[in-house]
Design a protein around this motif. Sequence first.
Motif, short mmCIF file in Angstrom:
data_model
loop_
_atom_site.label_atom_id
_atom_site.label_comp_id
_atom_site.label_asym_id
_atom_site.label_seq_id
_atom_site.Cartn_x
_atom_site.Cartn_y
_atom_site.Cartn_z
N THR A 208 59.98 63.42 -12.85
CA THR A 208 61.42 63.28 -12.63
C THR A 208 61.89 61.87 -12.98
OG1 THR A 208 61.42 64.97 -10.90
CG2 THR A 208 63.25 63.41 -10.92
N GLY A 212 63.89 62.52 -16.21
CA GLY A 212 65.19 62.96 -15.70
C GLY A 212 65.23 64.44 -15.37
N VAL A 213 64.17 65.18 -15.66
CA VAL A 213 64.11 66.60 -15.29
C VAL A 213 63.79 66.70 -13.80
CG1 VAL A 213 62.96 68.80 -15.68
CG2 VAL A 213 63.37 67.26 -17.60
N GLU A 252 64.10 71.51 -23.00
CA GLU A 252 65.45 70.97 -22.85
C GLU A 252 66.06 71.43 -21.53
OE1 GLU A 252 67.81 71.89 -26.24
OE2 GLU A 252 66.43 70.99 -27.68
N SER A 254 67.03 71.05 -17.33
CA SER A 254 67.53 70.05 -16.39
C SER A 254 66.73 70.03 -15.10
CB SER A 254 69.01 70.32 -16.07
OG SER A 254 69.16 71.59 -15.46
N ARG A 255 66.03 71.15 -14.82
CA ARG A 255 65.23 71.19 -13.61
C ARG A 255 64.09 72.20 -13.79
NH1 ARG A 255 66.60 71.25 -9.12
NH2 ARG A 255 65.00 72.56 -8.18
N ASP A 273 61.51 77.00 -15.30
CA ASP A 273 62.51 76.01 -15.69
C ASP A 273 63.79 76.71 -16.12
OD1 ASP A 273 62.73 76.32 -18.75
OD2 ASP A 273 60.57 76.08 -18.50
N GLY A 275 65.45 75.95 -18.94
CA GLY A 275 65.65 75.52 -20.32
C GLY A 275 66.13 76.63 -21.22
#
Length: 329
Positions: A208, A212-213, A252, A254-255, A273, A275
């Motif tokens: 993280t 940034g994920v 790609e 975000s979490r 994920d 993505g």
Amino acid sequence: MRARFVGLFWRVFLGNAAILVLATLTLALTPATVSYPVEVREVAVLVIGLLLMSVANLWFLRSALGPLARLQAAVESLETPARDRAVPVVRDDEVGRVTAAFNDMLTRLETERRRATGAALSAQERERNRVSRDLHDGVGQTLTVLLLQLAGLRAAAPPGLAPEIDAAREQARQALDAVRQVSRELRPGPLRELGLGPALRGLSEEITDASGVGVTVHLPPGVDLDDLQDAVQLGIYRIVQESLTNVVRHAEASRADVDVGVDEDQVVVVVADDGHGGRAEPGTGLLGMSERARILGGRLSVNSRAGEGTTVTVTVPLRTDHATGENPS
């Protein structure tokens, strides 16, 4: 003692002979006749008789050759040897003996494959540990000394050189951080020192912070993961590590969520994920995860659809007789 069946050749021959004998007896012992020229009623009788003979012959052939067809399908669909691809042995005849030999071959190949892959993964872990120590004790210490020397040089240097020295110190500090990061990834110290649960949480925090994920780890309440075998803990850690690496590199997203569940006899780990999804051709990372799961006696599956993210599910038994590499030390 198991009774021996008549050979395949004789079963087919005797079955066809029985059909012909039955047809002959039908003509000999019933009022059915065939005149010349043939009447319509007689043609109907002949057609019905031919259909019955064909159906009976089909049944005999399917019964005799069915195991051979199943064996052929198993061989044609075989990608990797596994015990779950074994073909049932129906009869103790030629086909049955070939089927039994095929199943024995699968067992031997799977055993050898697990042994060879386990040895390769064990060597890989040893090499990871060696490289990690070399980076930490060699390159890391050298960079640390360099930072100290630059700090001393900064204090004694003219003011005009200060910006250049500060820039060099920053580059050296970044290089040291990168070396430490690679060293931690190669040698998961927290797994040995803290156990699987804290190691997974630490891994999620590192990913993280670095990418940034947002990674969240969900552990089973009231279950001590430290009771798992070292090989199982290391295999799960490496699979989750590779899965999250793939998320950062390719999804790609975000979490991502890591769910660890334990029931009576197995551990189920799900990495999902948000993505773009859309499964590509399996690369070395996915193949490596599959091999680790297989060596542990488990299985790995990937569900990926365009726009819906990717879900990696691995299921391994709580206890395994197969090694997946050495516990990091």
